[in-house]
Design an enzyme around this catalytic site. Structure first.
Site, short mmCIF file in Angstrom:
data_model
loop_
_atom_site.label_atom_id
_atom_site.label_comp_id
_atom_site.label_asym_id
_atom_site.label_seq_id
_atom_site.Cartn_x
_atom_site.Cartn_y
_atom_site.Cartn_z
N HIS A 1 4.91 0.88 -12.93
CA HIS A 1 4.44 1.24 -14.26
C HIS A 1 3.97 -0.03 -14.98
CE1 HIS A 1 3.87 3.90 -17.57
NE2 HIS A 1 4.74 3.28 -18.35
N LYS B 1 -2.33 -2.50 -14.26
CA LYS B 1 -2.72 -2.32 -15.66
C LYS B 1 -3.37 -3.56 -16.26
CE LYS B 1 0.46 1.42 -16.95
NZ LYS B 1 1.03 1.76 -15.62
#
Length: 416
Positions: free
Chosen positions: A305, A337
Site C-alpha cells: 500500500h 505510488k
C-alpha cells in the site's frame, strides 16, 4: 470442483500513461507522474502537488453527449474498461448467457468535481441552477453502470466502496462471484478522480497530504523513507478481466496470471488511522495466503500500500514482518505510488495490473525517492532501481480509511 479464476485482459489510464504498453514502459523505467497541480489554482493550499492524468481531454475519447453526461471517474473507468475488454478479445466474442458476464468496480468518492461545481452553483445562484445531471454523474455506482451500458454487459453491475481498499476489494468480490458459479467473466478493478480544490483541501485538513515538497513535486511521495510527510493524490483507473479458467481456455484466450487468493478484514479501531500493531493487515494477508493454498515462502514480491504517510508505512512494515515471519527479509516489497500517486479507490486496480505484469516479466518495480532509511521500515523496498527477479506468486495489499484491509494473491499461470 473448485473453479479457478484467471486474468485475460487489462486496461489502464494513469499519471504515467494511458494504455497498457505505455503505462508498463513507464513503470519499468521508473517514470514519476507527480507534478504541480494544473487543474485549478492551488496556490492557497498547503499541498500543491498531485499525479494528474496528463493532457486529458475527454473529447479525445468520447462524443460530446457522453462527455456531458459522465464524471471524470466514470470516463476513466470506461477508457480502461474498454481497453481491458479489447485486450481480452471479448469485443469479438459472443457471450452465450448475458447474465454470466458482469461489472464490479471499486470507487472511493465518486464524481467529486461534479459535486464541487454543483455546490458552487447552489450557493452562488440557488437550487434552480444545479445542473440536471448532477446526481446521475456524481454517485459512485455510475462508473459501473455506464461501463456496462458502454460494452453491453448485462449481468450484475456493482460498486464496492471501502476507501483506498475499494479496487482490491472489488477484485476480491469479483473473484468470489466467479468461484461461486454466479459468473464466468467479470470486468473489475477501480477508478477515481478527486484532484479538485474540494478534494485536496479536504484531505489537507486531516493532515494526510504531503506539504514539504511543493517546490520539488517529483520528490513529494517517499514511501517507507524517513522524510516522508504524507501521500500525494493521484487519479486514473485500472481494470482487469477475470474469467473462469475453462471458459477462457474454451475461447482460446491469452492468460496473464491466475488470481489465487483474497483476504479482507477490518481493524475496528479508528476512522483514519490504522491499528498501531497492524493486526488487521496481518489477518488480511494470512487469509489471502490461506485462500491461495500458499505459505509465506511461496511469495516473492509484494506491491505494498505504501502511501508515504508517517503512520501507514511503519505499520504496514510491521504487518508484513508479522505475517511473513523470517521470510519477510527475503521479499521484494515496493510501493509504486511514487510513480502514480495514491489513486484512492483506483489503487487496487492499477496496482494489481502492475503485479500481474511484474509476474509476467519477472520484474520488481522500484520504490522511488528512497534516500534515507527509516529504522522502523527495514525491509527490502527495491530502492530507486528496479530489478529482474523470478516471481511465481505475489501479493497486492491495500489499506483504507475506516480500517479496511484487503489483499489479493496473484500467481504465474500453470495448467496443472
Amino acid at each position: 470442483m473448485t473453479r479457478r479464476v484467471v486474468i485475460t485482459g487489462m486496461g489502464v489510464i494513469s499519471a504515467i500513461g494511458t494504455g497498457l504498453e505505455t503505462f508498463w514502459n513507464s513503470v519499468k523505467t521508473g517514470q514519476n507522474g507527480i507534478g504541480n497541480i494544473t487543474r485549478f489554482d492551488a496556490s492557497n493550499l498547503p499541498c500543491r502537488v498531485a499525479a494528474e492524468v496528463k493532457n486529458y481531454n475527454a473529447e479525445d475519447f468520447f462524443d460530446k453527449r457522453t462527455v456531458q453526461r459522465t464524471a471524470m471517474f466514470t470516463q476513466f473507468a470506461m477508457i480502461a474498461g474498454q481497453e481491458a475488454w479489447k485486450h481480452s478479445r471479448l469485443d469479438n466474442f459472443t457471450i452465450a448467457d448475458a447474465n454470466r458476464c458482469g461489472v464490479l468496480l471499486g470507487n472511493g468518492i465518486g464524481g467529486l468535481e461534479v459535486d464541487d461545481d454543483s455546490h458552487r452553483k447552489l450557493y452562488d445562484k440557488g437550487a434552480s441552477k444545479i445542473p440536471a445531471m448532477t446526481i446521475p454523474k456524481m454517485i459512485a455506482n455510475e462508473a459501473a453502470g455506464n461501463l456496462s451500458m458502454h460494452l453491453g454487459i448485462r449481468g450484475a453491475a456493482h460498486t464496492i466502496l471501502t476507501a483506498c481498499a475499494s479496487g482490491t476489494d472489488a477484485i476480491g468480490f469479483a473473484y468470489d462471484r466467479i468461484r461461486a458459479g454466479r459468473a464466468d467473466i467479470v470486468l473489475t478493478g477501480g477508478t477515481e478522480s478527486t484532484i479538485t480544490e474540494y478534494g485536496i483541501g479536504g484531505f489537507a485538513q486531516i493532515k494526510a497530504l504531503s506539504t514539504s515538497y511543493n517546490d520539488m513535486p517529483e520528490k513529494s511521495c517517499r514511501p517507507f523513507e524517513k522524510n516522508r510527510d504524507g501521500f500525494v493524490m493521484g487519479e486514473g483507473a485500472g481494470i482487469i478481466v477475470l474469467e473462469e479458467l475453462q471458459h477462457a481456455l474454451n475461447r482460446g484466450a491469452a492468460i496473464y496470471a491466475e488470481l489465487a487468493g483474497y483476504g479482507a478484514t477490518a481493524d475496528a479501531y479508528h476512522l483514519t488511522a490504522p491499528s498501531p500493531d497492524g493486526e488487521g493487515a496481518v489477518r488480511a494477508i494470512q487469509l489471502c495466503l490461506q485462500d491461495a493454498g500458499l505459505d509465506a515462502a511461496g511469495i516473492q514480491y509484494i506491491n505494498a500500500h505504501g502511501t508515504s504517510t508517517p503512520t501507514n508505512d511503519s505499520v504496514e512494515t510491521a504487518a508484513i514482518k508479522t505475517a511473513f515471519g523470517e521470510h519477510a527479509k527475503k521479499l521484494g516489497v515496493s510501493s509504486t505510488k511514487a510513480m502514480t500517486g495514491h489513486t484512492l479507490g483506483a489503487a487496487g486496480g492499477i496496482e494489481s495490473i502492475i503485479t500481474i505484469l511484474a509476474i509476467n516479466d519477472n520484474f520488481m518495480p522500484a520504490t522511488l525517492n528512497y534516500e534515507e532509511p527509516d529504522p522502523e521500515c527495514d525491509l527490502d523496498y527495491i530502492p530507486n532501481e528496479s530489478r529482474q527477479a523470478k516471481i511465481d506468486a505475489a501479493v497486492s495489499l491495500s489499506l483504507g480509511f475506516g480500517g479496511h484491509n484487503s489483499a489479493i494473491c496473484l500467481k504465474r499461470f500453470s495448467d496443472y
